[in-house]
Design a protein around this motif. Structure first.
Motif, mmCIF file in Angstrom:
data_model
loop_
_atom_site.group_PDB
_atom_site.id
_atom_site.type_symbol
_atom_site.label_atom_id
_atom_site.label_comp_id
_atom_site.label_asym_id
_atom_site.label_seq_id
_atom_site.Cartn_x
_atom_site.Cartn_y
_atom_site.Cartn_z
ATOM 1 N N ASP A 169 -52.017 -23.044 -14.739
ATOM 2 C CA ASP A 169 -52.304 -21.812 -13.993
ATOM 3 C C ASP A 169 -52.192 -20.622 -14.938
ATOM 4 O O ASP A 169 -51.231 -20.532 -15.720
ATOM 5 C CB ASP A 169 -51.319 -21.641 -12.834
ATOM 6 C CG ASP A 169 -51.567 -22.616 -11.693
ATOM 7 O OD1 ASP A 169 -52.680 -23.171 -11.639
ATOM 8 O OD2 ASP A 169 -50.653 -22.819 -10.864
ATOM 9 N N TYR A 180 -49.234 -20.522 -0.551
ATOM 10 C CA TYR A 180 -49.582 -21.080 0.757
ATOM 11 C C TYR A 180 -49.672 -22.605 0.715
ATOM 12 O O TYR A 180 -49.441 -23.265 1.738
ATOM 13 C CB TYR A 180 -50.859 -20.438 1.285
ATOM 14 C CG TYR A 180 -50.564 -19.143 1.999
ATOM 15 C CD1 TYR A 180 -50.212 -19.141 3.339
ATOM 16 C CD2 TYR A 180 -50.611 -17.923 1.333
ATOM 17 C CE1 TYR A 180 -49.903 -17.953 3.998
ATOM 18 C CE2 TYR A 180 -50.306 -16.736 1.977
ATOM 19 C CZ TYR A 180 -49.950 -16.759 3.318
ATOM 20 O OH TYR A 180 -49.633 -15.583 3.958
ATOM 21 N N GLU A 181 -49.984 -23.177 -0.440
ATOM 22 C CA GLU A 181 -49.871 -24.630 -0.566
ATOM 23 C C GLU A 181 -48.423 -25.059 -0.356
ATOM 24 O O GLU A 181 -48.136 -26.041 0.353
ATOM 25 C CB GLU A 181 -50.355 -25.080 -1.949
ATOM 26 C CG GLU A 181 -51.864 -25.013 -2.147
ATOM 27 C CD GLU A 181 -52.268 -25.346 -3.578
ATOM 28 O OE1 GLU A 181 -51.356 -25.582 -4.418
ATOM 29 O OE2 GLU A 181 -53.478 -25.374 -3.864
ATOM 30 N N ASP A 192 -58.017 -12.836 0.028
ATOM 31 C CA ASP A 192 -57.475 -14.193 -0.094
ATOM 32 C C ASP A 192 -56.197 -14.329 0.741
ATOM 33 O O ASP A 192 -55.995 -15.352 1.408
ATOM 34 C CB ASP A 192 -57.165 -14.521 -1.552
ATOM 35 C CG ASP A 192 -58.398 -14.496 -2.425
ATOM 36 O OD1 ASP A 192 -58.803 -15.535 -2.934
ATOM 37 O OD2 ASP A 192 -58.978 -13.397 -2.614
ATOM 38 N N ARG A 228 -52.607 -18.640 -3.611
ATOM 39 C CA ARG A 228 -53.084 -20.000 -3.335
ATOM 40 C C ARG A 228 -51.940 -21.007 -3.417
ATOM 41 O O ARG A 228 -51.753 -21.832 -2.515
ATOM 42 C CB ARG A 228 -54.190 -20.355 -4.319
ATOM 43 C CG ARG A 228 -54.717 -21.787 -4.192
ATOM 44 C CD ARG A 228 -55.745 -22.052 -5.279
ATOM 45 N NE ARG A 228 -56.028 -23.478 -5.420
ATOM 46 C CZ ARG A 228 -56.754 -23.994 -6.400
ATOM 47 N NH1 ARG A 228 -57.272 -23.193 -7.312
ATOM 48 N NH2 ARG A 228 -56.942 -25.293 -6.461
ATOM 49 N N ARG A 229 -51.155 -20.943 -4.496
ATOM 50 C CA ARG A 229 -50.039 -21.872 -4.663
ATOM 51 C C ARG A 229 -48.933 -21.604 -3.643
ATOM 52 O O ARG A 229 -48.287 -22.548 -3.158
ATOM 53 C CB ARG A 229 -49.464 -21.760 -6.074
ATOM 54 C CG ARG A 229 -50.430 -22.068 -7.191
ATOM 55 C CD ARG A 229 -50.989 -23.469 -7.110
ATOM 56 N NE ARG A 229 -51.789 -23.789 -8.293
ATOM 57 C CZ ARG A 229 -52.705 -24.731 -8.323
ATOM 58 N NH1 ARG A 229 -52.940 -25.467 -7.230
ATOM 59 N NH2 ARG A 229 -53.405 -24.954 -9.424
ATOM 60 N N LYS A 233 -55.447 -19.434 7.956
ATOM 61 C CA LYS A 233 -55.461 -20.895 7.986
ATOM 62 C C LYS A 233 -54.063 -21.456 8.236
ATOM 63 O O LYS A 233 -53.887 -22.437 8.960
ATOM 64 C CB LYS A 233 -56.022 -21.445 6.674
ATOM 65 C CG LYS A 233 -57.492 -21.137 6.449
ATOM 66 C CD LYS A 233 -57.952 -21.651 5.081
ATOM 67 C CE LYS A 233 -59.416 -21.294 4.841
ATOM 68 N NZ LYS A 233 -59.875 -21.725 3.486
ATOM 69 N N ASP A 237 -57.197 -14.652 4.426
ATOM 70 C CA ASP A 237 -57.823 -15.940 4.735
ATOM 71 C C ASP A 237 -56.804 -17.076 4.682
ATOM 72 O O ASP A 237 -56.767 -17.944 5.573
ATOM 73 C CB ASP A 237 -58.965 -16.220 3.756
ATOM 74 C CG ASP A 237 -60.151 -15.278 3.947
ATOM 75 O OD1 ASP A 237 -60.255 -14.689 5.044
ATOM 76 O OD2 ASP A 237 -60.959 -15.148 3.020
ATOM 77 N N LEU A 238 -55.971 -17.086 3.642
ATOM 78 C CA LEU A 238 -54.963 -18.134 3.525
ATOM 79 C C LEU A 238 -53.957 -18.062 4.664
ATOM 80 O O LEU A 238 -53.520 -19.101 5.198
ATOM 81 C CB LEU A 238 -54.238 -18.014 2.181
ATOM 82 C CG LEU A 238 -55.057 -18.367 0.936
ATOM 83 C CD1 LEU A 238 -54.364 -17.865 -0.323
ATOM 84 C CD2 LEU A 238 -55.281 -19.879 0.854
ATOM 85 N N LYS A 290 -54.269 -13.915 -7.033
ATOM 86 C CA LYS A 290 -55.047 -14.914 -6.305
ATOM 87 C C LYS A 290 -54.492 -16.321 -6.492
ATOM 88 O O LYS A 290 -54.351 -17.077 -5.522
ATOM 89 C CB LYS A 290 -56.518 -14.845 -6.721
ATOM 90 C CG LYS A 290 -57.211 -13.573 -6.249
ATOM 91 C CD LYS A 290 -58.722 -13.656 -6.425
ATOM 92 C CE LYS A 290 -59.389 -12.416 -5.860
ATOM 93 N NZ LYS A 290 -60.868 -12.515 -5.871
ATOM 94 N N ILE A 291 -54.174 -16.709 -7.717
ATOM 95 C CA ILE A 291 -53.645 -18.051 -7.937
ATOM 96 C C ILE A 291 -52.237 -18.158 -7.370
ATOM 97 O O ILE A 291 -51.838 -19.213 -6.851
ATOM 98 C CB ILE A 291 -53.678 -18.425 -9.444
ATOM 99 C CG1 ILE A 291 -53.328 -19.903 -9.632
ATOM 100 C CG2 ILE A 291 -52.756 -17.539 -10.257
ATOM 101 C CD1 ILE A 291 -54.279 -20.868 -8.975
#
Length: 594
Positions: free
Chosen positions: A337, A354-355, A415, A351-352, A422, A418-419, A347-348
């Motif tokens: 990353d 919310y994962e 982002d 993403r991580r 979801k 949206d994340l 952004k990254i």
């Protein structure tokens, strides 16, 4: 050998370097102020004259005493030259109080700004050059046999040095007067700790995601910055613009302090007017902060940071102390990353993050989540090594670089939305609040570093609120609220959002579909500049009252909109702080002192 002829014969290649180095140093730093160039140059000349004086005194003192004198002067003059060079490079003097608040973390920050290798080489080079010149001159002085010339030279130097110090103005760069000036005034003013002990979030069932942005100057990102005749009036909020129809936007929000640690404690705990170093001292009563209030109500409290070092300014200890259960500093990121000098890009990271949330929690659990984004940090170059390129650039290029980085940060809000949609789909209604930790001054009123200045350029940031799908009809989505609220309003506001019960100094009534302003809200905020001698600014509506802890003055300003600016109205001198607080302090805080 006559001393004067010896000095003429020396030809001093080191002295040639000595006279060339200041210009090279300031030119490399990118300084464009003639006064600063002269300040650095005069310090070099003054240091050189002192070395000549020490060399002339060599035969009158013992070898050990002379080496101590030469070493002490070399270290002192080197430090003063570096202080002058720091101001030349960064546009403002360093504040020793800021450095002493957390020396190790301050040094780490400075090394990121200037580069590790560059700092070591400059320091070593200056010390070596200083000592070499002193040793060379002492050899000359002791070889001279003309006592009259020596005495004449000593007398001339003793008379000449004060002229260089005071007429040439390098005395402003003296360690005692320049770097330690902020420590001369003891600021014996206790922090204001808002009392939330009566807040009860039990029975609430809606989740909250609080996303913290980094260093957001509201004036700049709203396209209202102007410096040196140039204006920046573009759209620097691409993410916010896309989310505007679904959100409520606050173009201005008072940030109560100038650094991240103080900003976080204002957002989470309502601690303001904090002149103490780093976080509010944990040994004093702090009362329940927002995470603790949620934890008492049965929520799981989660803190996720994009910066991998939780020891930096003791952030991990603070977050644990205020009530977070799950505290993580980028340990959920993956190999490969991308990373910047100040953590993972937004952004990254999102993403991580919310994962991680998907894997660890269920959306129907009661959650309070704090997401701290750090990549848009001072330096704004988003590089992995150091930020020197930004700090050494002219002011116009600095603002260009700042806004380019701010656009990257803001674009990540799409982002985030949206994340988050979801993640919460099919789960509990979730309030999304986006708030920066503090502003970052960009020169609107001169200051270009957070520890300098106490104007709207230092204190105004933004806020964005997105209500849950199930409650959209209640709120004025798509609206822009121009009344200026403050970070310390967030705790009562969030408490009212999740409990559906009114809370003192919440701004929920102002953002409803049918706004209903209430007397429960006092439009009064307190901002603090802990450095540069110390300032307290009280905002009452569209007027601010700035108190100087060092000068004991009050300066009143009127705020105007479109573009937002401050206009000086009057100055009152010789005012005690207690009198200032009695006349202009906020009622909401008067009973909140520890």
């Amino acid at each position: 050998m006559n001393l004067l002829s010896a000095l003429r014969r020396l030809r001093l290649p080191a002295a040639a370097v000595w006279l060339f180095l200041p210009s090279a140093l300031v030119a490399a730093a990118g300084a464009d102020a003639t006064a600063l160039r002269l300040g650095v140059m005069r310090w070099f000349v003054t240091a050189f004259l002192f070395l000549i004086l020490l060399s002339l005194l060599r035969q009158y003192v013992g070898r050990f005493a002379w080496i101590l004198l030469l070493s002490a002067w070399s270290a002192y003059a080197t430090l003063c030259i570096l202080l002058a060079a720091y101001q030349a490079q960064f546009g403002s003097p360093i504040d020793i109080g800021f450095v002493l608040a957390s020396p190790i973390d301050s040094l780490r920050t400075l090394l990121v700004e200037v580069g590790n290798l560059g700092a070591v080489l400059v320091l070593a080079g200056l010390l070596a050059l200083m000592f070499f010149n002193g040793a060379s001159l002492s050899i000359l002085a002791t070889s001279a046999d003309d006592q009259k010339s020596r005495r004449t030279a000593i007398a001339a130097l003793v008379l000449l040095l004060p002229a260089f110090f005071y007429l040439g103005a390098p005395h402003k760069m003296l360690l005692a007067e320049y770097a330690l000036s902020s420590l001369h005034v003891r600021i014996d003013v206790p922090p204001i700790v808002t009392d939330y002990s009566k807040f009860d979030l039990r029975g609430s069932g809606e989740n909250v995601v609080l996303a913290q942005l980094e260093s957001l100057n509201a004036i700049a990102v709203n396209g209202e910055m102007a410096v040196n005749g140039r204006a920046w009036n573009g759209n620097y909020l691409p993410g916010t613009t896309k989310l505007r129809p679904r959100s409520i936007y606050f173009p201005y929000l008072w940030a109560h302090d100038v650094f991240t640690n103080h900003g976080q404690q204002s957002i989470l705990c309502g601690v303001i007017r904090n002149f103490e170093p780093a976080y509010y001292h944990q040994s004093r009563p702090l009362g329940p902060c927002l995470p603790e209030l949620f934890r008492r109500a049965g929520y799981k409290t989660v803190f996720l940071s994009s910066y991998p070092d939780g020891k930096f300014y003791n952030t991990d200890a603070f977050m644990k102390g205020v009530g977070f259960d799950d505290i993580r500093f980028a340990d959920f990121m993956q190999p490969g990353d991308p990373i910047t000098a100040w953590g993972y890009p937004e952004k990254i990271f999102l993403r991580r993050a919310y994962e991680y949330l998907h894997n660890r929690y269920k959306p129907d659990e009661k959650l309070f989540i704090y997401l701290a984004m750090c990549a848009h940090h001072a330096g704004f170059s988003r590089g992995t090594a150091d930020d020197r390129s930004w700090f050494t650039a002219p002011s116009g290029q600095q603002i260009d670089g700042y806004l380019a980085s701010a656009k990257i940060q803001d674009s990540a809000l799409v982002d985030l939305f949206d994340l988050n949609e979801k993640f919460v789909s099919g789960g509990r209604p979730t309030h999304l609040v986006v708030v920066p930790d503090h502003s970052f001054p960009l020169g609107l009123y001169g200051a270009r570093m957070p520890q300098q200045g106490a104007t709207i350029d230092n204190f105004l940031t933004t806020c964005l609120y997105i209500p849950p799908d199930s409650r959209r009809a209640e709120f004025a989505e798509g609206s822009k609220v121009e009344q200026i609220f403050g970070q310390s309003d967030l705790v009562p506001t969030i408490a009212e959002l999740v409990t559906h019960k009114p809370h003192q100094n919440s701004f929920v009534p102002f953002i409803k579909t049918k706004p209903a302003p209430t007397e429960k809200y006092e439009p009064c905020q307190v901002m603090t500049q802990p450095y540069s001698g110390g300032f307290v600014s009280v905002a009452r509506g569209m007027h601010t009252y700035l108190y100087s802890m060092q000068q004991h003055t009050i300066t009143a300003y009127e705020l105007t909109l479109h573009p937002i600016r401050q206009r000086e109205l009057w100055v009152r001198r010789h005012v005690r702080f207690t009198d200032f607080e009695a006349e202009y302090g906020c009622r909401r805080y008067r009973a909140a002192h520890p």
